[in-house]
Motif scaffolding. Structure first.
Motif, mmCIF file in Angstrom:
data_model
loop_
_atom_site.group_PDB
_atom_site.id
_atom_site.type_symbol
_atom_site.label_atom_id
_atom_site.label_comp_id
_atom_site.label_asym_id
_atom_site.label_seq_id
_atom_site.Cartn_x
_atom_site.Cartn_y
_atom_site.Cartn_z
ATOM 1 N N ILE A 28 -17.854 4.441 25.196
ATOM 2 C CA ILE A 28 -16.930 3.559 25.136
ATOM 3 C C ILE A 28 -17.137 2.697 24.072
ATOM 4 N N GLU A 109 -15.948 8.197 35.685
ATOM 5 C CA GLU A 109 -14.452 7.577 36.152
ATOM 6 C C GLU A 109 -14.737 6.044 36.781
ATOM 7 N N SER A 112 -16.337 3.628 34.022
ATOM 8 C CA SER A 112 -15.193 3.157 32.919
ATOM 9 C C SER A 112 -14.055 2.085 33.708
ATOM 10 N N ASN A 116 -13.755 -1.814 32.586
ATOM 11 C CA ASN A 116 -12.306 -2.326 32.410
ATOM 12 C C ASN A 116 -12.117 -3.589 32.929
ATOM 13 N N VAL A 134 -6.932 -0.861 26.494
ATOM 14 C CA VAL A 134 -7.894 0.262 26.391
ATOM 15 C C VAL A 134 -7.216 1.674 26.671
ATOM 16 N N ASN A 136 -7.998 6.094 26.495
ATOM 17 C CA ASN A 136 -8.793 7.198 26.548
ATOM 18 C C ASN A 136 -8.536 8.232 25.525
ATOM 19 N N SER A 137 -9.510 8.434 24.583
ATOM 20 C CA SER A 137 -9.382 9.520 23.445
ATOM 21 C C SER A 137 -10.334 10.479 23.629
ATOM 22 N N LYS A 139 -12.053 11.610 25.978
ATOM 23 C CA LYS A 139 -13.198 11.282 26.962
ATOM 24 C C LYS A 139 -13.891 9.762 26.382
ATOM 25 N N LEU A 141 -13.442 5.902 25.597
ATOM 26 C CA LEU A 141 -12.616 4.586 25.839
ATOM 27 C C LEU A 141 -12.563 3.806 24.415
ATOM 28 N N HIS A 142 -11.587 3.390 23.930
ATOM 29 C CA HIS A 142 -11.230 2.424 22.918
ATOM 30 C C HIS A 142 -10.435 1.187 23.260
ATOM 31 N N GLN A 143 -11.091 0.194 22.982
ATOM 32 C CA GLN A 143 -10.287 -1.043 22.926
ATOM 33 C C GLN A 143 -9.652 -1.562 21.773
ATOM 34 N N VAL A 170 -4.383 9.779 21.342
ATOM 35 C CA VAL A 170 -4.269 9.705 22.652
ATOM 36 C C VAL A 170 -3.427 10.633 23.222
#
Length: 231
Positions: A28, A109, A112, A116, A134, A136-137, A139, A141-143, A170
């Motif tokens: 993350i 899961e 995350s 979040n 946010v 999911n790329s 697996k 997580l990118h803000q 994504v």
């Protein structure tokens, strides 16, 4: 450069439990670990040293002082996510306003979803400049700060989110992702492109210039896009 909004410490007396959390956090990009603590005494020192901590991953059953008693003793505590192998503490977690209560072994899961919740609380600011999403790329997580998105590009079954800092791929459709963006700021200009209207430098013929990049305007979308641009 975008700073990571979640700065955390991990408080757990089991090295294996710390390792799991460290691994999840490495997936993350908006969390920064400031300290790993094996007991509440180390945690107290870490909080004194790092005044910008805004999240504690806190085990409940630890030697000498329990995680719950430690958290209750803090005068101005950060957000807390409790991590434990015992379900019977859920009511006490509610009493201290824990963001979440994760039962070991912890699934990514659930982890995350918990972080979040923290991000939403920290980023709950009134101006769009601070709003983020946010994604999911692969697996991870990118803000992504909404104001930093230059344009979004269709890429087969995926999309490429081009920002001022990075490009994130994504698994999503352009149409679905557009629904997550503020309609007053983003517009579709082509079957394969959505642009941030606020960052457009020049529209020249059938081409949009954003920074040093060129994005085409599709004939089917041109009239609606130009009208949208003027609104």
């Amino acid at each position: 450069m975008i700073t990571k909004p979640i700065k955390c410490i991990i408080v757990d007396d089991e090295p294996s439990a710390q390792a799991v959390l460290k691994h999840f956090i490495s997936m993350i990009d908006f969390i920064d670990i400031k300290s790993l603590c094996f007991n509440t005494e180390e945690a107290e020192k870490a909080l004194d040293k790092h005044r910008d901590i805004n999240l504690i991953f806190l085990d409940i059953n630890m030697p000498k002082v329990s995680g719950l008693n430690f958290y209750k003793s803090l005068s101005d505590p950060p957000e807390v996510i409790l991590t434990t192998a015992y379900p019977q503490y859920a009511l006490e977690a509610f009493d201290i306003n824990a963001v979440d209560y994760l039962l070991k072994p912890i699934a990514f899961e659930r982890f995350s979803a918990a972080v979040n919740k923290v991000l939403e609380k920290l980023m709950n600011l009134p101006t769009i400049a601070n709003q983020s999403i946010v994604v999911n790329s692969n697996k991870v997580l990118h803000q992504i700060i909404i104001n930093d998105i230059l344009f979004v590009e269709a890429f087969g079954d995926y999309i490429k989110i081009h920002t001022t800092e990075k490009v994130v791929v994504v698994n999503n459709s352009l149409s679905n992702f557009l629904k997550e963006l503020p309609s007053e700021q983003f517009a579709r200009c082509h079957k394969s492109f959505v642009v941030n209207k606020n960052l457009i430098n020049v529209v020249e013929g059938n081409t949009i210039h954003i920074e040093k990049l060129s994005i085409p305007i599709g004939l089917k979308y041109k009239a609606e896009f130009l009208a949208n641009l003027k609104s």
